[in-house]
Scaffold this active site. Structure first.
Site, mmCIF file in Angstrom:
data_model
loop_
_atom_site.group_PDB
_atom_site.id
_atom_site.type_symbol
_atom_site.label_atom_id
_atom_site.label_comp_id
_atom_site.label_asym_id
_atom_site.label_seq_id
_atom_site.Cartn_x
_atom_site.Cartn_y
_atom_site.Cartn_z
ATOM 1 N N LYS A 1 29.624 31.509 39.823
ATOM 2 C CA LYS A 1 29.814 32.495 38.763
ATOM 3 C C LYS A 1 29.566 31.867 37.393
ATOM 4 C CE LYS A 1 33.231 35.254 41.276
ATOM 5 N NZ LYS A 1 34.663 35.564 41.460
ATOM 6 N N GLN B 1 40.419 34.906 40.351
ATOM 7 C CA GLN B 1 39.897 34.641 41.683
ATOM 8 C C GLN B 1 41.011 34.780 42.734
ATOM 9 O OE1 GLN B 1 36.635 34.031 42.445
ATOM 10 N NE2 GLN B 1 37.253 34.133 44.592
ATOM 11 N N ASP C 1 36.421 43.224 37.867
ATOM 12 C CA ASP C 1 36.494 43.369 39.320
ATOM 13 C C ASP C 1 36.736 44.813 39.726
ATOM 14 O OD1 ASP C 1 35.916 41.243 40.974
ATOM 15 O OD2 ASP C 1 37.892 40.321 40.807
#
Length: 303
Positions: free
Chosen positions: A60, A104, A127
């Site tokens: 990422k 995460q 997200d």
């Protein structure tokens, strides 16, 4: 046409598609910077030292830099308290240079995941997991959408054009993929069926699908004779199974070789949906940045 040619012609190249998305994002980021002096910023928070998560976070960070965005990495020890993590999120919420925040998962067991996700500013929730974004999506309003379903939708639109009136079957009802995928397909005017482990005669349900999206985590569960001829199949499953010589390999939830002989198009595993997830994370960050500054959103990168 032989079987090998059929398989190749049916394949949707997610890796190439993701590269195109990243290029589109990078072009728009450069335009934002040159015309408005704005650089989108993505903050990624990793708690603990899970090896798979560390690899994912590194990927990422690299792709964030490659698209011209600013990356903010926060690596915290596994012993970090929930209070300290929430305090960090509060600072990131208040930081105007940060347009997207991603924590995460999974988190250490002593931290309440739901409380952490709820603490992220919904406008920076790239997200798409915050309950506010879930509710907005479910009621057909503008939201930040979970990355994997967004990537699936992009590939479907690219392959099929308008999805209006098509019969879509989503196998799996997780909050990460199945449920938001169904909502996105409804928004594009599909007739949507959500199937799951309690569905009766799953094979027959799948045979009625013009679009079949599978996300259940069971290798090869969907057989070739479950596929409607000419259907578009999106395989979200990523399963590691044993291979020859004691090695392992990745396969999807769909029996790819058998399904590709019948389907009009199908995503392989690996190389299908997977590469789109990070690409759509970058797309969501760009979208969040544009919304924060009241600027037009990039074409083709939103739901």
């Amino acid at each position: 046409m032989n079987i090998r040619e059929t398989t190749l012609s049916a394949r949707i190249d997610g890796k190439a598609f993701a590269a195109d998305v990243r290029t589109h994002v990078a072009d728009h980021v450069a335009e934002l910077n040159s015309e408005h002096g704005i650089t989108p910023g993505l903050a990624v928070v990793l708690v603990g030292e899970d090896p798979a998560s560390e690899v994912y976070v590194r990927n990422k960070a690299r792709q964030t830099r490659e698209t011209g965005m600013t990356g903010f990495e926060h690596k915290l020890s596994a012993e970090t308290s929930q209070a300290d993590l929430l305090a960090l999120l509060a600072r990131l919420n208040a930081d105007p240079a940060v347009h997207g925040i991603l924590v995460q998962l999974p988190l250490p067991r002593h931290i309440d995941t739901e409380a952490v996700l709820a603490a992220i500013d919904p406008a920076k929730d790239v997200d798409g997991f915050h309950i506010s974004n879930v509710g907005l999506l479910g009621t057909g309003q503008k939201a930040l959408v979970p990355c994997t379903p967004l990537g699936c939708l992009m590939m479907l639109r690219d392959r099929l054009g308008s999805l209006k009136g098509l019969n879509a079957v989503v196998v799996g009802r997780s909050n990460i993929v199945g449920r938001p995928m169904a909502q996105l397909l409804l928004r594009d005017d599909c007739t949507v069926t959500v199937a799951h482990r309690h569905s009766r005669d799953l094979a027959e349900i799948c045979r009625g699908a013009d679009i079949l999206v599978v996300a259940v985590g069971r290798p090869g569960m969907i057989k070739g004779d479950w596929i409607k001829p000419g259907a578009t199949v999106i395989d979200v499953g990523i399963n590691r199974i044993e291979a020859e010589g004691g090695k392992t390999r990745l396969v999807g939830d769909v029996d790819f070789d058998a399904a590709a002989r019948v389907a009009g198009a199908i995503t392989p595993v690996p190389g299908g949906v997977g590469p789109m997830t990070i690409a759509c994370l970058l797309s969501n960050t760009l979208t969040a940045c544009c919304r924060a500054h009241g600027l037009p959103e990039p074409d083709g990168l939103t739901a």
